[in-house]
Design a protein around this motif. Structure first.
Motif, PDB file in Angstrom:
ATOM      1  N   LEU A   1       0.834  -1.199   0.000  1.00  0.00           N
ATOM      2  CA  LEU A   1       0.000   0.000   0.000  1.00  0.00           C
ATOM      3  C   LEU A   1       0.868   1.247   0.000  1.00  0.00           C
ATOM      4  CD1 LEU A   1      -2.813   1.253   0.087  1.00  0.00           C
ATOM      5  CD2 LEU A   1      -2.709   1.108   2.572  1.00  0.00           C
ATOM      6  N   SER A   2       1.922   1.236   0.763  1.00  0.00           N
ATOM      7  CA  SER A   2       2.835   2.368   0.826  1.00  0.00           C
ATOM      8  C   SER A   2       3.432   2.669  -0.550  1.00  0.00           C
ATOM      9  CB  SER A   2       3.946   2.084   1.832  1.00  0.00           C
ATOM     10  OG  SER A   2       4.872   3.140   1.850  1.00  0.00           O
TER      11      SER A   2
ATOM     12  N   GLY B   1       0.964  15.677  -2.170  1.00  0.00           N
ATOM     13  CA  GLY B   1       1.585  15.769  -0.856  1.00  0.00           C
ATOM     14  C   GLY B   1       0.894  14.878   0.168  1.00  0.00           C
ATOM     15  N   LEU B   2      -0.436  14.850   0.126  1.00  0.00           N
ATOM     16  CA  LEU B   2      -1.193  13.986   1.031  1.00  0.00           C
ATOM     17  C   LEU B   2      -0.832  12.519   0.803  1.00  0.00           C
ATOM     18  CD1 LEU B   2      -3.507  13.417   3.072  1.00  0.00           C
ATOM     19  CD2 LEU B   2      -5.029  13.328   1.084  1.00  0.00           C
ATOM     20  N   LEU B   3      -0.783  12.099  -0.456  1.00  0.00           N
ATOM     21  CA  LEU B   3      -0.445  10.709  -0.747  1.00  0.00           C
ATOM     22  C   LEU B   3       0.987  10.384  -0.339  1.00  0.00           C
ATOM     23  CD1 LEU B   3      -2.284  10.200  -4.137  1.00  0.00           C
ATOM     24  CD2 LEU B   3      -2.794   9.084  -1.969  1.00  0.00           C
ATOM     25  N   ALA B   4       1.899  11.319  -0.514  1.00  0.00           N
ATOM     26  CA  ALA B   4       3.282  11.090  -0.083  1.00  0.00           C
ATOM     27  C   ALA B   4       3.337  10.911   1.435  1.00  0.00           C
ATOM     28  CB  ALA B   4       4.172  12.253  -0.518  1.00  0.00           C
ATOM     29  N   ASP B   5       2.581  11.733   2.161  1.00  0.00           N
ATOM     30  CA  ASP B   5       2.550  11.605   3.622  1.00  0.00           C
ATOM     31  C   ASP B   5       1.917  10.284   4.048  1.00  0.00           C
ATOM     32  OD1 ASP B   5       3.751  14.076   3.820  1.00  0.00           O
ATOM     33  OD2 ASP B   5       1.897  15.150   4.341  1.00  0.00           O
ATOM     34  N   LEU B   6       0.823   9.893   3.380  1.00  0.00           N
ATOM     35  CA  LEU B   6       0.180   8.616   3.697  1.00  0.00           C
ATOM     36  C   LEU B   6       1.107   7.440   3.388  1.00  0.00           C
ATOM     37  CD1 LEU B   6      -3.449   9.233   2.393  1.00  0.00           C
ATOM     38  CD2 LEU B   6      -2.708   9.075   4.784  1.00  0.00           C
TER      39      LEU B   6
ATOM     40  N   ALA C   1       2.170   4.691   6.118  1.00  0.00           N
ATOM     41  CA  ALA C   1       1.607   3.346   6.007  1.00  0.00           C
ATOM     42  C   ALA C   1       2.644   2.296   6.391  1.00  0.00           C
ATOM     43  CB  ALA C   1       1.110   3.088   4.587  1.00  0.00           C
ATOM     44  N   PRO C   2       2.265   1.362   7.239  1.00  0.00           N
ATOM     45  CA  PRO C   2       3.204   0.291   7.595  1.00  0.00           C
ATOM     46  C   PRO C   2       3.627  -0.503   6.352  1.00  0.00           C
ATOM     47  CG  PRO C   2       1.332   0.314   9.099  1.00  0.00           C
ATOM     48  CD  PRO C   2       1.007   1.258   7.979  1.00  0.00           C
ATOM     49  N   ALA C   3       4.889  -0.822   6.295  1.00  0.00           N
ATOM     50  CA  ALA C   3       5.442  -1.521   5.128  1.00  0.00           C
ATOM     51  C   ALA C   3       4.789  -2.880   4.893  1.00  0.00           C
ATOM     52  CB  ALA C   3       6.949  -1.684   5.291  1.00  0.00           C
ATOM     53  N   ASN C   4       4.241  -3.481   5.931  1.00  0.00           N
ATOM     54  CA  ASN C   4       3.661  -4.816   5.767  1.00  0.00           C
ATOM     55  C   ASN C   4       2.198  -4.784   5.317  1.00  0.00           C
ATOM     56  OD1 ASN C   4       2.787  -3.799   8.231  1.00  0.00           O
ATOM     57  ND2 ASN C   4       2.717  -5.800   9.219  1.00  0.00           N
ATOM     58  N   TRP C   5       1.605  -3.601   5.165  1.00  0.00           N
ATOM     59  CA  TRP C   5       0.236  -3.525   4.662  1.00  0.00           C
ATOM     60  C   TRP C   5       0.257  -3.791   3.160  1.00  0.00           C
ATOM     61  CZ3 TRP C   5      -2.864   1.113   7.050  1.00  0.00           C
ATOM     62  CH2 TRP C   5      -3.020   0.890   8.413  1.00  0.00           C
TER      63      TRP C   5
END
Length: 123
Positions: free
Chosen positions: A17-18, A70-75, A79-83
């Motif tokens: 997801l990240s 910018g919002l997507l970059a922050d999200l 986001a945890p790498a394992n999602w």
């Protein structure tokens, strides 16, 4: 003519997801930059009130794209790498094959030319 993403994209069903959010943010930032490059058209429109209103809409579009990027970059950073997410169906629905491929994480040997993407429709 738009190439169907499903014809050339074999998206990884198990996507981080990240990573996907990061790629979406990059695409939005590139589109914002493309809109910003249209700003010189404002000089030609200074005497036409209708054109000036249209250009204000273009400016708002650029600001919105940058804010979303910018919002997507922050999200993406939060986001945890394992999602993981199955982005395959969503990517297959994108009508621009090159965009869908980039969002799927595909790499190309060819340098990216953001201005050459998509079709040129004169109206």
């Amino acid at each position: 003519m738009h190439a169907s993403a499903s014809a050339s994209t074999t998206p990884n069903a198990d996507t981080s997801l990240s990573d996907l959010l990061d790629r979406l943010g990059t695409e939005l930032a590139e589109r914002a930059a493309a809109v910003e490059r249209l700003q010189p058209l404002a000089e030609a429109a200074r005497t036409d009130p209708d054109a000036l209103r249209a250009l204000q809409g273009l400016d708002l579009t650029e600001q919105t794209l940058r804010a979303l990027a910018g919002l997507l970059a922050d999200l993406a950073a939060a986001a945890p790498a394992n999602w993981r997410i199955d982005a395959g169906p969503a990517l297959a629905a994108i009508p621009l094959a090159d965009l869908a491929n980039r969002l799927a994480g595909a790499t190309s040997d060819q340098p990216r030319d953001a201005e050459a993407d998509g079709d040129c429709d004169f109206f």
